[in-house]
Design a protein around this motif. Sequence first.
Motif, PDB file in Angstrom:
ATOM      1  N   MET A 191       0.820  -1.212   0.000  1.00 36.90           N
ATOM      2  CA  MET A 191       0.000   0.000   0.000  1.00 36.90           C
ATOM      3  C   MET A 191       0.856   1.265   0.000  1.00 36.90           C
ATOM      4  SD  MET A 191      -2.895  -1.322  -0.247  1.00 36.90           S
ATOM      5  CE  MET A 191      -3.974   0.068  -0.029  1.00 36.90           C
ATOM      6  N   ASP A 192       2.103   1.169   0.429  1.00 35.08           N
ATOM      7  CA  ASP A 192       2.992   2.327   0.461  1.00 35.08           C
ATOM      8  C   ASP A 192       3.619   2.623  -0.897  1.00 35.08           C
ATOM      9  OD1 ASP A 192       2.581   2.569   3.198  1.00 35.08           O
ATOM     10  OD2 ASP A 192       4.286   1.272   3.658  1.00 35.08           O
ATOM     11  N   ILE A 193       3.468   1.725  -1.838  1.00 35.31           N
ATOM     12  CA  ILE A 193       4.120   1.865  -3.129  1.00 35.31           C
ATOM     13  C   ILE A 193       3.243   2.690  -4.073  1.00 35.31           C
ATOM     14  CG2 ILE A 193       4.983   0.621  -5.138  1.00 35.31           C
ATOM     15  CD1 ILE A 193       5.646  -1.699  -3.208  1.00 35.31           C
ATOM     16  N   GLN A 194       3.865   3.676  -4.687  1.00 40.75           N
ATOM     17  CA  GLN A 194       3.186   4.522  -5.677  1.00 40.75           C
ATOM     18  C   GLN A 194       3.747   4.173  -7.055  1.00 40.75           C
ATOM     19  OE1 GLN A 194       0.746   6.804  -4.731  1.00 40.75           O
ATOM     20  NE2 GLN A 194       1.054   5.762  -2.779  1.00 40.75           N
ATOM     21  N   TYR A 195       2.884   4.155  -8.059  1.00 39.86           N
ATOM     22  CA  TYR A 195       3.297   3.867  -9.429  1.00 39.86           C
ATOM     23  C   TYR A 195       3.233   5.160 -10.233  1.00 39.86           C
ATOM     24  CZ  TYR A 195       2.525  -0.810  -7.746  1.00 39.86           C
ATOM     25  OH  TYR A 195       2.580  -1.956  -7.003  1.00 39.86           O
ATOM     26  N   ILE A 196       4.361   5.501 -10.855  1.00 35.05           N
ATOM     27  CA  ILE A 196       4.428   6.733 -11.626  1.00 35.05           C
ATOM     28  C   ILE A 196       5.140   6.457 -12.953  1.00 35.05           C
ATOM     29  CG2 ILE A 196       4.398   8.256  -9.598  1.00 35.05           C
ATOM     30  CD1 ILE A 196       7.459   8.537  -9.918  1.00 35.05           C
ATOM     31  N   PRO A 197       4.862   7.274 -13.974  1.00 38.69           N
ATOM     32  CA  PRO A 197       5.586   7.097 -15.238  1.00 38.69           C
ATOM     33  C   PRO A 197       7.056   7.491 -15.067  1.00 38.69           C
ATOM     34  CG  PRO A 197       3.735   8.649 -15.488  1.00 38.69           C
ATOM     35  CD  PRO A 197       3.850   8.312 -14.034  1.00 38.69           C
ATOM     36  N   ALA A 198       7.918   6.795 -15.758  1.00 37.86           N
ATOM     37  CA  ALA A 198       9.348   7.120 -15.725  1.00 37.86           C
ATOM     38  C   ALA A 198       9.627   8.316 -16.624  1.00 37.86           C
ATOM     39  CB  ALA A 198      10.160   5.926 -16.189  1.00 37.86           C
ATOM     40  N   THR A 199      10.670   9.032 -16.310  1.00 42.78           N
ATOM     41  CA  THR A 199      11.147  10.139 -17.137  1.00 42.78           C
ATOM     42  C   THR A 199      12.639   9.952 -17.371  1.00 42.78           C
ATOM     43  OG1 THR A 199      11.736  11.548 -15.279  1.00 42.78           O
ATOM     44  CG2 THR A 199       9.460  11.721 -16.095  1.00 42.78           C
ATOM     45  N   VAL A 200      13.181  10.697 -18.300  1.00 41.25           N
ATOM     46  CA  VAL A 200      14.616  10.620 -18.560  1.00 41.25           C
ATOM     47  C   VAL A 200      15.401  10.987 -17.300  1.00 41.25           C
ATOM     48  CG1 VAL A 200      16.501  11.596 -19.928  1.00 41.25           C
ATOM     49  CG2 VAL A 200      14.365  10.970 -21.040  1.00 41.25           C
ATOM     50  N   ALA A 201      14.857  11.880 -16.493  1.00 42.28           N
ATOM     51  CA  ALA A 201      15.538  12.273 -15.253  1.00 42.28           C
ATOM     52  C   ALA A 201      15.684  11.105 -14.270  1.00 42.28           C
ATOM     53  CB  ALA A 201      14.788  13.426 -14.586  1.00 42.28           C
ATOM     54  N   SER A 202      14.838  10.096 -14.394  1.00 43.07           N
ATOM     55  CA  SER A 202      14.895   8.961 -13.472  1.00 43.07           C
ATOM     56  C   SER A 202      15.837   7.854 -13.931  1.00 43.07           C
ATOM     57  CB  SER A 202      13.484   8.402 -13.234  1.00 43.07           C
ATOM     58  OG  SER A 202      12.852   8.061 -14.438  1.00 43.07           O
TER      59      SER A 202
ATOM     60  N   TRP B 101       7.948   2.939 -26.218  1.00 41.25           N
ATOM     61  CA  TRP B 101       8.291   2.342 -24.935  1.00 41.25           C
ATOM     62  C   TRP B 101       7.578   3.076 -23.810  1.00 41.25           C
ATOM     63  CZ3 TRP B 101      10.968  -1.906 -23.461  1.00 41.25           C
ATOM     64  CH2 TRP B 101      11.657  -2.590 -24.464  1.00 41.25           C
ATOM     65  N   HIS B 102       7.156   2.315 -22.808  1.00 36.92           N
ATOM     66  CA  HIS B 102       6.472   2.878 -21.648  1.00 36.92           C
ATOM     67  C   HIS B 102       7.070   2.233 -20.400  1.00 36.92           C
ATOM     68  CE1 HIS B 102       3.433   4.587 -24.325  1.00 36.92           C
ATOM     69  NE2 HIS B 102       3.643   3.489 -25.019  1.00 36.92           N
ATOM     70  N   TYR B 103       7.577   3.059 -19.495  1.00 36.09           N
ATOM     71  CA  TYR B 103       8.158   2.576 -18.245  1.00 36.09           C
ATOM     72  C   TYR B 103       7.326   3.086 -17.071  1.00 36.09           C
ATOM     73  CZ  TYR B 103      12.537   0.492 -19.839  1.00 36.09           C
ATOM     74  OH  TYR B 103      13.480  -0.340 -20.400  1.00 36.09           O
ATOM     75  N   VAL B 104       7.145   2.212 -16.111  1.00 35.66           N
ATOM     76  CA  VAL B 104       6.449   2.557 -14.873  1.00 35.66           C
ATOM     77  C   VAL B 104       7.426   2.334 -13.727  1.00 35.66           C
ATOM     78  CG1 VAL B 104       4.542   1.944 -13.341  1.00 35.66           C
ATOM     79  CG2 VAL B 104       4.218   1.868 -15.812  1.00 35.66           C
ATOM     80  N   LEU B 105       7.445   3.287 -12.809  1.00 31.94           N
ATOM     81  CA  LEU B 105       8.303   3.186 -11.637  1.00 31.94           C
ATOM     82  C   LEU B 105       7.462   2.866 -10.415  1.00 31.94           C
ATOM     83  CD1 LEU B 105      10.439   6.417 -12.133  1.00 31.94           C
ATOM     84  CD2 LEU B 105      10.921   4.111 -12.962  1.00 31.94           C
ATOM     85  N   ALA B 106       7.960   2.012  -9.565  1.00 30.40           N
ATOM     86  CA  ALA B 106       7.365   1.776  -8.253  1.00 30.40           C
ATOM     87  C   ALA B 106       8.220   2.544  -7.269  1.00 30.40           C
ATOM     88  CB  ALA B 106       7.361   0.288  -7.921  1.00 30.40           C
ATOM     89  N   THR B 107       7.605   3.449  -6.533  1.00 27.81           N
ATOM     90  CA  THR B 107       8.359   4.281  -5.595  1.00 27.81           C
ATOM     91  C   THR B 107       7.753   4.187  -4.206  1.00 27.81           C
ATOM     92  OG1 THR B 107       7.031   6.276  -5.972  1.00 27.81           O
ATOM     93  CG2 THR B 107       8.916   5.926  -7.431  1.00 27.81           C
ATOM     94  N   ILE B 108       8.584   4.467  -3.230  1.00 30.02           N
ATOM     95  CA  ILE B 108       8.102   4.615  -1.862  1.00 30.02           C
ATOM     96  C   ILE B 108       8.516   6.001  -1.400  1.00 30.02           C
ATOM     97  CG2 ILE B 108       8.043   2.173  -1.234  1.00 30.02           C
ATOM     98  CD1 ILE B 108      10.747   2.691   0.215  1.00 30.02           C
TER      99      ILE B 108
END
Length: 176
Positions: A26-37, A89-96
């Motif tokens: 539940m603490d994990i957020q999903y966001i689109p990746a960017t070149v900065a990441s 291409w599509h990247y998704v990041l899992a972040t806390i």
Amino acid sequence: EFRRVLFRSLASQYNYFPLNTFPSIMDIQYIPATVASVPEIVACGGRAFENDALEHAIFPDRSEAMLGSKEMLEYRMDRIRKRLQSPNWHYVLATIDSAEAPAKIVGFAGWMAPPPQENITEQKQVESAVESPIAIQEENTPKGMDMVAFKHASEVIVKAKKDILGKEEDKVWCKF
């Protein structure tokens, strides 16, 4: 596939979290990746796959110096950066997130979207010239990379995709 990568990454980072603060799903957020990441994506992937059998086969003479070298990091960042700059291409990041620190990438996944059917020939040319793992030229790879093992693994992946998806392979999102 995304969950496998995510949880391998989380497990590899377990020592970053005291037992009572290990993030729940539940603490994990999903966001689109960017070149900065890109640098964080590469670091996360390195942690997740450091003991992976395929990684060991492709880089048989592994050492901390080789894996952490500027050449290796640039190679990996360049591959991810090119994919992120591609509209396919599509990247998704899992972040806390925590009160003490900014969001931290703990997992990621990248997919190649199926091309619009009217652009199928053009898409295949892009894949084979830029996106396909087999298209990687030896002069662009870091020292110590076993190109025979890499090409073999890439060919197995392409064949499995064709065997599984058959004629529908151009209509399915693919994880590489």
